[in-house]
Design a protein around this motif. Structure first.
Motif, PDB file in Angstrom:
ATOM      1  N   TYR A  39     -33.030  -5.604 -12.639  1.00  0.00           N
ATOM      2  CA  TYR A  39     -31.997  -4.644 -12.233  1.00  0.00           C
ATOM      3  C   TYR A  39     -30.619  -5.298 -12.230  1.00  0.00           C
ATOM      4  O   TYR A  39     -29.650  -4.726 -12.745  1.00  0.00           O
ATOM      5  CB  TYR A  39     -32.313  -4.077 -10.850  1.00  0.00           C
ATOM      6  N   PHE A  40     -30.526  -6.490 -11.658  1.00  0.00           N
ATOM      7  CA  PHE A  40     -29.218  -7.147 -11.575  1.00  0.00           C
ATOM      8  C   PHE A  40     -28.815  -7.808 -12.892  1.00  0.00           C
ATOM      9  O   PHE A  40     -27.619  -7.896 -13.191  1.00  0.00           O
ATOM     10  CB  PHE A  40     -29.209  -8.141 -10.419  1.00  0.00           C
ATOM     11  N   LEU A  41     -29.782  -8.254 -13.682  1.00  0.00           N
ATOM     12  CA  LEU A  41     -29.442  -8.769 -15.001  1.00  0.00           C
ATOM     13  C   LEU A  41     -28.818  -7.680 -15.873  1.00  0.00           C
ATOM     14  O   LEU A  41     -27.930  -7.942 -16.694  1.00  0.00           O
ATOM     15  CB  LEU A  41     -30.695  -9.342 -15.679  1.00  0.00           C
ATOM     16  N   ASP A  42     -29.275  -6.453 -15.693  1.00  0.00           N
ATOM     17  CA  ASP A  42     -28.762  -5.326 -16.468  1.00  0.00           C
ATOM     18  C   ASP A  42     -27.599  -4.614 -15.785  1.00  0.00           C
ATOM     19  O   ASP A  42     -27.071  -3.637 -16.334  1.00  0.00           O
ATOM     20  CB  ASP A  42     -29.884  -4.300 -16.702  1.00  0.00           C
ATOM     21  N   TYR A  43     -27.191  -5.078 -14.616  1.00  0.00           N
ATOM     22  CA  TYR A  43     -26.265  -4.314 -13.783  1.00  0.00           C
ATOM     23  C   TYR A  43     -24.946  -4.000 -14.503  1.00  0.00           C
ATOM     24  O   TYR A  43     -24.475  -2.851 -14.505  1.00  0.00           O
ATOM     25  CB  TYR A  43     -25.983  -5.079 -12.483  1.00  0.00           C
ATOM     26  N   ARG A  44     -24.336  -4.992 -15.122  1.00  0.00           N
ATOM     27  CA  ARG A  44     -23.059  -4.759 -15.809  1.00  0.00           C
ATOM     28  C   ARG A  44     -23.225  -3.771 -16.957  1.00  0.00           C
ATOM     29  O   ARG A  44     -22.408  -2.873 -17.155  1.00  0.00           O
ATOM     30  CB  ARG A  44     -22.485  -6.065 -16.331  1.00  0.00           C
ATOM     31  N   LEU A  45     -24.308  -3.948 -17.733  1.00  0.00           N
ATOM     32  CA  LEU A  45     -24.515  -3.088 -18.895  1.00  0.00           C
ATOM     33  C   LEU A  45     -24.785  -1.644 -18.491  1.00  0.00           C
ATOM     34  O   LEU A  45     -24.377  -0.708 -19.177  1.00  0.00           O
ATOM     35  CB  LEU A  45     -25.679  -3.614 -19.736  1.00  0.00           C
ATOM     36  N   MET A  46     -25.474  -1.468 -17.361  1.00  0.00           N
ATOM     37  CA  MET A  46     -25.808  -0.115 -16.922  1.00  0.00           C
ATOM     38  C   MET A  46     -24.658   0.545 -16.171  1.00  0.00           C
ATOM     39  O   MET A  46     -24.670   1.752 -15.945  1.00  0.00           O
ATOM     40  CB  MET A  46     -27.058  -0.149 -16.037  1.00  0.00           C
ATOM     41  N   SER A  47     -23.649  -0.251 -15.790  1.00  0.00           N
ATOM     42  CA  SER A  47     -22.532   0.285 -15.013  1.00  0.00           C
ATOM     43  C   SER A  47     -21.292   0.560 -15.852  1.00  0.00           C
ATOM     44  O   SER A  47     -20.388   1.259 -15.393  1.00  0.00           O
ATOM     45  CB  SER A  47     -22.152  -0.693 -13.884  1.00  0.00           C
ATOM     46  N   ARG A  48     -21.226   0.005 -17.070  1.00  0.00           N
ATOM     47  CA  ARG A  48     -20.015   0.099 -17.873  1.00  0.00           C
ATOM     48  C   ARG A  48     -20.341   0.403 -19.330  1.00  0.00           C
ATOM     49  O   ARG A  48     -21.457   0.173 -19.801  1.00  0.00           O
ATOM     50  CB  ARG A  48     -19.225  -1.227 -17.801  1.00  0.00           C
ATOM     51  N   ASN A  49     -19.335   0.888 -20.062  1.00  0.00           N
ATOM     52  CA  ASN A  49     -19.460   1.017 -21.511  1.00  0.00           C
ATOM     53  C   ASN A  49     -19.464  -0.379 -22.129  1.00  0.00           C
ATOM     54  O   ASN A  49     -18.835  -1.314 -21.607  1.00  0.00           O
ATOM     55  CB  ASN A  49     -18.296   1.814 -22.093  1.00  0.00           C
ATOM     56  N   PHE A  50     -20.160  -0.533 -23.249  1.00  0.00           N
ATOM     57  CA  PHE A  50     -20.136  -1.829 -23.923  1.00  0.00           C
ATOM     58  C   PHE A  50     -20.304  -1.632 -25.426  1.00  0.00           C
ATOM     59  O   PHE A  50     -20.789  -0.600 -25.897  1.00  0.00           O
ATOM     60  CB  PHE A  50     -21.209  -2.770 -23.371  1.00  0.00           C
ATOM     61  N   THR A  51     -19.884  -2.662 -26.166  1.00  0.00           N
ATOM     62  CA  THR A  51     -19.992  -2.670 -27.621  1.00  0.00           C
ATOM     63  C   THR A  51     -20.918  -3.802 -28.024  1.00  0.00           C
ATOM     64  O   THR A  51     -20.817  -4.920 -27.503  1.00  0.00           O
ATOM     65  CB  THR A  51     -18.608  -2.873 -28.273  1.00  0.00           C
ATOM     66  N   LEU A  52     -21.820  -3.511 -28.963  1.00  0.00           N
ATOM     67  CA  LEU A  52     -22.794  -4.512 -29.395  1.00  0.00           C
ATOM     68  C   LEU A  52     -22.814  -4.586 -30.917  1.00  0.00           C
ATOM     69  O   LEU A  52     -22.947  -3.563 -31.597  1.00  0.00           O
ATOM     70  CB  LEU A  52     -24.192  -4.129 -28.880  1.00  0.00           C
TER      71      LEU A  52
END
Length: 264
Positions: A67-80
């Motif tokens: 949950y916390f490893l993914d926290y930033r990705l699940m909380s914000r837009n991102f580009t990959l």
């Protein structure tokens, strides 16, 4: 007042009374308003300036890590860039929580005392906070810490009035003159968690997985005159059963959730 002390949260139990939920995820990840109750607890501490956390993991602890490893990705837009070697580029992370979290495996079957003993090496200050991963309150944590530092004993436990399990009736003769659905119990305190411990408390605790913090260690601290109580008469509630989950969800959906001590 110095608030840079670690906050230990017990997150390893199996939550058997909530089996309908905990069969698939650990109790601290059960959501209230779309966020795990563990997040709510950490937000309470974070709102007062406590930023360092030590999570005592056990049952399904890998899901808490993830949950916390993914926290930033699940909380914000991102580009990959799928054909690249760089990681995701996450937008707007400056306002995310500035927490530092230690994830400590303390065993599947360990009781509360053993879990606390096993994270002792991560406690790098003379005192630390400790609470359970299933209870929220509108407690003023700096006042709790100040109280602990003033009495010069080894341990402080927060005493709370729980909500009654059943509606309270005020009766005159055969007539009900007042009915209160799930009022707060006016008399009698229970252990509400939100402890403050001197690091020397670890000397009272065994690494044996059957060591229960609330039995031998706290009983001995009380017998030695080293356990004080901070009486919190405001809101407190723990998520012990599915009904408790429903009650907390109703509180969260109200205009002013009673334990929400943060702005956003």
């Amino acid at each position: 007042m110095k608030l840079d002390v670690p906050v230990v949260i017990l997150c390893g139990g199996m939550g058997t009374r909530l089996r309908e939920e905990t069969e698939y995820r650990p109790k601290p990840l059960i959501e209230i308003g779309g966020r795990p109750i563990l997040w709510h607890i950490m937000k309470i501490f974070g709102s007062y300036g406590f930023k360092r956390f030590i999570l005592c993991l056990g049952y399904k602890g890998d899901l808490i890590r993830q949950y916390f490893l993914d926290y930033r990705l699940m909380s914000r837009n991102f580009t990959l860039h799928l054909n690249g070697t760089a990681g995701p580029i996450v937008e707007g992370t400056s306002d995310l929580e500035d927490w530092v979290i230690t994830f400590a495996e303390t065993g599947i079957n360990a009781m509360t005392g053993a879990r606390v003993k096993r994270i002792g090496r991560y406690v790098d200050s003379d005192e630390f906070m400790l609470t359970y991963g299933d209870g929220v309150a509108n407690i003023c944590l700096p006042e709790l810490l100040k109280f602990h530092r003033c009495h010069n004993r080894l341990a402080t436990v927060t005493a709370v009035h729980p909500l009654a399990r059943f509606g309270e009736l005020e009766i005159e003769g055969d007539r009900v003159v007042r009915f209160a659905e799930k009022p707060q119990v006016p008399e009698g305190f229970v252990n509400g968690g939100f402890f403050v411990f001197n690091k020397k408390v670890l000397d009272y605790i065994s690494d044996d997985e059957n060591c229960v913090l609330e039995r031998g260690p706290l009983e001995q601290l009380a017998a030695d005159g080293e356990l004080m109580t901070y009486q919190h008469k405001g809101f407190w509630h723990c998520m012990d059963t599915y009904r408790d989950l429903q009650i907390l969800t109703q509180f969260w959906d109200s205009p002013k959730p009673p334990w929400k001590t943060w702005e956003t």
